[in-house]
Enzyme design. Structure first.
Site, PDB file in Angstrom:
ATOM      1  N   ARG A   1      -9.934  -7.707  -3.185  1.00 15.47           N
ATOM      2  CA  ARG A   1     -10.146  -8.869  -2.304  1.00 15.47           C
ATOM      3  C   ARG A   1     -11.449  -8.706  -1.516  1.00 15.47           C
ATOM      4  O   ARG A   1     -11.761  -7.602  -1.069  1.00 15.47           O
ATOM      5  CB  ARG A   1      -8.988  -9.008  -1.312  1.00 15.47           C
TER       6      ARG A   1
ATOM      7  N   ASN B   1      -4.433   9.902   1.545  1.00 15.67           N
ATOM      8  CA  ASN B   1      -4.805  10.865   0.500  1.00 15.67           C
ATOM      9  C   ASN B   1      -6.273  11.245   0.414  1.00 15.67           C
ATOM     10  O   ASN B   1      -6.591  12.265  -0.184  1.00 15.67           O
ATOM     11  CB  ASN B   1      -4.376  10.319  -0.870  1.00 15.67           C
TER      12      ASN B   1
ATOM     13  N   GLU C   1       7.383   1.732   4.605  1.00 12.98           N
ATOM     14  CA  GLU C   1       7.822   0.363   4.891  1.00 12.98           C
ATOM     15  C   GLU C   1       9.291   0.158   4.504  1.00 12.98           C
ATOM     16  O   GLU C   1      10.010  -0.580   5.165  1.00 12.98           O
ATOM     17  CB  GLU C   1       6.920  -0.624   4.140  1.00 12.98           C
TER      18      GLU C   1
ATOM     19  N   ARG D   1      12.082  -7.382   1.788  1.00  9.98           N
ATOM     20  CA  ARG D   1      10.742  -7.578   2.325  1.00  9.98           C
ATOM     21  C   ARG D   1      10.386  -9.040   2.104  1.00  9.98           C
ATOM     22  O   ARG D   1      10.443  -9.534   0.966  1.00  9.98           O
ATOM     23  CB  ARG D   1       9.745  -6.700   1.584  1.00  9.98           C
TER      24      ARG D   1
ATOM     25  N   HIS E   1       1.105  -6.509   6.606  1.00 11.82           N
ATOM     26  CA  HIS E   1       1.358  -5.056   6.707  1.00 11.82           C
ATOM     27  C   HIS E   1       2.029  -4.718   8.046  1.00 11.82           C
ATOM     28  O   HIS E   1       1.911  -3.582   8.523  1.00 11.82           O
ATOM     29  CB  HIS E   1       0.049  -4.223   6.630  1.00 11.82           C
TER      30      HIS E   1
ATOM     31  N   GLY F   1      -5.828   6.027   2.924  1.00 13.61           N
ATOM     32  CA  GLY F   1      -5.802   6.648   4.258  1.00 13.61           C
ATOM     33  C   GLY F   1      -5.025   7.951   4.287  1.00 13.61           C
ATOM     34  O   GLY F   1      -5.392   8.889   4.999  1.00 13.61           O
TER      35      GLY F   1
ATOM     36  N   LYS G   1      10.865  -3.908  -6.682  1.00 11.59           N
ATOM     37  CA  LYS G   1      10.958  -2.495  -6.298  1.00 11.59           C
ATOM     38  C   LYS G   1      12.207  -2.331  -5.447  1.00 11.59           C
ATOM     39  O   LYS G   1      12.527  -3.225  -4.651  1.00 11.59           O
ATOM     40  CB  LYS G   1       9.750  -2.114  -5.425  1.00 11.59           C
TER      41      LYS G   1
ATOM     42  N   LEU H   1      -4.966   1.610   4.769  1.00 15.18           N
ATOM     43  CA  LEU H   1      -6.005   1.555   3.741  1.00 15.18           C
ATOM     44  C   LEU H   1      -5.402   1.873   2.381  1.00 15.18           C
ATOM     45  O   LEU H   1      -5.270   3.037   1.995  1.00 15.18           O
ATOM     46  CB  LEU H   1      -7.136   2.544   4.073  1.00 15.18           C
TER      47      LEU H   1
ATOM     48  N   ASN I   1      12.030  -5.320  -2.744  1.00 13.49           N
ATOM     49  CA  ASN I   1      10.721  -5.936  -2.572  1.00 13.49           C
ATOM     50  C   ASN I   1      10.410  -6.682  -3.866  1.00 13.49           C
ATOM     51  O   ASN I   1      10.049  -6.083  -4.870  1.00 13.49           O
ATOM     52  CB  ASN I   1       9.690  -4.823  -2.306  1.00 13.49           C
TER      53      ASN I   1
HETATM   54  P1  AMP Z   1      -1.403   1.706  -1.872  1.00  6.67           P
HETATM   55  O1  AMP Z   1      -1.762   0.272  -2.067  1.00  6.67           O
HETATM   56  O2  AMP Z   1      -1.087   2.078  -0.471  1.00  6.67           O
HETATM   57  O3  AMP Z   1      -0.404   2.228  -2.870  1.00  6.67           O
HETATM   58  O4  AMP Z   1      -2.775   2.524  -2.188  1.00  6.67           O
HETATM   59  C1  AMP Z   1      -3.297   2.524  -3.476  1.00  6.67           C
HETATM   60  C2  AMP Z   1      -4.718   3.025  -3.421  1.00  6.67           C
HETATM   61  O5  AMP Z   1      -4.762   4.334  -2.827  1.00  6.67           O
HETATM   62  C3  AMP Z   1      -5.257   3.206  -4.832  1.00  6.67           C
HETATM   63  O6  AMP Z   1      -6.037   2.100  -5.171  1.00  6.67           O
HETATM   64  C4  AMP Z   1      -6.121   4.413  -4.716  1.00  6.67           C
HETATM   65  O7  AMP Z   1      -7.434   3.957  -4.735  1.00  6.67           O
HETATM   66  C5  AMP Z   1      -5.858   5.042  -3.380  1.00  6.67           C
HETATM   67  N1  AMP Z   1      -5.543   6.458  -3.530  1.00  6.67           N
HETATM   68  C6  AMP Z   1      -4.355   7.028  -3.807  1.00  6.67           C
HETATM   69  N2  AMP Z   1      -4.476   8.377  -3.883  1.00  6.67           N
HETATM   70  C7  AMP Z   1      -5.781   8.667  -3.661  1.00  6.67           C
HETATM   71  C8  AMP Z   1      -6.553   9.869  -3.601  1.00  6.67           C
HETATM   72  N3  AMP Z   1      -6.005  11.063  -3.805  1.00  6.67           N
HETATM   73  N4  AMP Z   1      -7.869   9.762  -3.344  1.00  6.67           N
HETATM   74  C9  AMP Z   1      -8.436   8.567  -3.152  1.00  6.67           C
HETATM   75  N5  AMP Z   1      -7.768   7.414  -3.188  1.00  6.67           N
HETATM   76  C10 AMP Z   1      -6.463   7.442  -3.440  1.00  6.67           C
END
Ligand code: AMP
Length: 398
Positions: free
Chosen positions: A241, A335, A384, A91, A180, A333, A14, A209, A7
């Site tokens: 964004r 976590n 992904e 990707r 996505h 979503g 990555k 999310l 990616n």
């Molecule tokens: P991603 O782009 O899928 O890697 O998601 C990153 C976002 O997930 C970060 O900006 C965090 O805000 C959110 N995130 C990750 N872990 C947690 C958590 N334990 N609680 C709340 N938000 C989280």
């Protein structure tokens, strides 16, 4: 069969190397600051110590070479010869209307990806650089492109057309594409397995999310609508964004603040979303903490974010004339039990009842609605990279 998944971003790369017999990750890692001072590779071989190498990477070709060196290294490597890499899966962000599926990379495919660069000027050019670097360093290894957009090519015209002069679609292909796609495709298929029903019998709404965020209506396994648009700027509020706003806001701000087109684009992509509203951070963990500590703008940013997710879910339930399950994935979503619970509060009319104990989970596949809920709510970790590896294998097997 081993598949290397790449990616490539503008200054990062990555990677994950999969052994597809059992879909095991042999190693993964990240090259950062490519073409900038202070570049480094972080390599995590499975079952061995992490390895960090700070060495100048002038180009993506240097970065791919460093990844190959790390994979082949006597100490922290996981393969003995480059011949053990059977394919590289890339990707690719934008496939325009050219690609409804993943594709083995040929000169024609590269040409089409180049044509899509005007639709994704920040993403497609680095993706192409990664492809060319692999062609140079591994000329005999087949390469596959897996597009963020292709899953959404099943959207009907009424969902993808913008209400602007039709000639602009004809001339410039301005329409909703959605992103996505690999994530929405993966979590919808996994959700069907967890529910125990065929995907082809289900109406699902998947909520990716993370820092970038989008919602997708998946009817019988096909994307019929999604919240991101021509670019990933449309739809939900995100980390930085803006998501949806009145288009008239843009010239208004440009005039009032004396912004150029580039400045305005930068503001909407990098300084808006929950960062812009909260003034705290783009990271939901920081914002949740600040809201907990009584920061009102942080609270406003979270409430706005939850509300918009809920509104998209509502509109997609209408688009599909019903919904069997709502699926949460990606960083937030997967976590944040708070985010899932707060968003689900809007779904009383759909018969979603949250089981608080089941919702108290992180990063695992769970149905967190009560057994008597008429619409289910699920957490489903996305993957992904695995989709890219699977598509690459499937195309190679053909
Ligand atoms: P991603 O782009 O899928 O890697 O998601 C990153 C976002 O997930 C970060 O900006 C965090 O805000 C959110 N995130 C990750 N872990 C947690 C958590 N334990 N609680 C709340 N938000 C989280």
């Amino acid at each position: 069969m081993n598949i290397l998944v790449l990616n490539c971003g503008s200054s990062s790369l990555k990677y994950q190397l999969f052994n597809m017999n059992g879909e095991i990750v042999l190693a993964k890692g990240l090259c950062e600051r490519i073409g900038i001072d202070g570049s480094q590779l972080k390599h995590e071989p499975s079952g061995k110590d992490e390895f960090i190498c700070q060495k100048e990477m002038k180009s993506h070709t240097d970065a791919v070479q460093m990844v190959l060196d790390a994979l082949l290294d006597a100490n922290h490597g996981v393969i003995k010869s480059i011949d053990e890499i059977n394919a590289v899966g890339h990707r690719v962000v934008h496939g325009g209307e050219f690609f409804v599926d993943s594709a083995i990379i040929t000169d024609e495919v590269i040409k089409a990806v180049e044509e899509c660069s005007s639709l994704a000027p920040l993403h497609n050019p680095p993706n192409l650089i990664g492809i060319n670097a692999c062609k140079e360093l591994m000329p005999k290894v087949p390469q596959v492109a897996v597009f963020d957009t292709s899953f959404h090519q099943t959207m009907p015209e009424k969902a993808y057309l913008y209400a602007i002069p039709y000639e602009l679609y004809d001339k410039h292909k301005i329409r909703k594409y959605g992103f996505h796609g690999t994530s929405h495709r993966y979590v919808s298929a996994e959700a069907a397995k967890l529910i125990g029903k065929p995907l082809e019998s289900l109406k699902l709404i998947t909520c990716h999310l993370g820092n970038g965020a989008s919602v997708c209506a998946v009817d019988k396994g096909k994307s019929v609508d999604t919240s991101m648009g021509l670019t990933p700027l449309e739809g939900l509020a995100m980390g930085t964004r803006s998501g949806d706003l009145d288009p008239a806001v843009i010239p208004f701000i440009m005039e009032k603040e004396g912004l150029s087109i580039k400045d305005a684009e930068n503001m909407l992509n990098k300084k808006s979303g929950v960062l812009g509203v909260s003034g705290v951070s783009s990271d939901f963990r920081d914002i949740e903490q600040a809201a907990d500590d009584g920061n009102e703008r942080a609270n406003a940013a979270l409430e706005l974010f939850y509300y918009r997710v809920a509104k998209y879910v509502g509109s997609y339930a209408t688009a599909m004339n019903g919904v069997d399950a709502i699926v949460f994935t990606a960083g937030l979503g997967e976590n944040s039990k708070i985010a899932r619970a707060k968003i689900s509060e809007y779904f009383g009319y759909l018969g979603v009842k949250v089981d608080t104990a089941k919702n108290d989970c992180r990063g695992k596949a769970v149905i967190f609605s009560t057994d008597d809920s008429t619409t289910k709510a699920l957490v489903m970790p996305t993957n992904e990279e695995l989709v890219i590896a699977r598509d690459s294998k499937m195309l190679l097997d053909k």
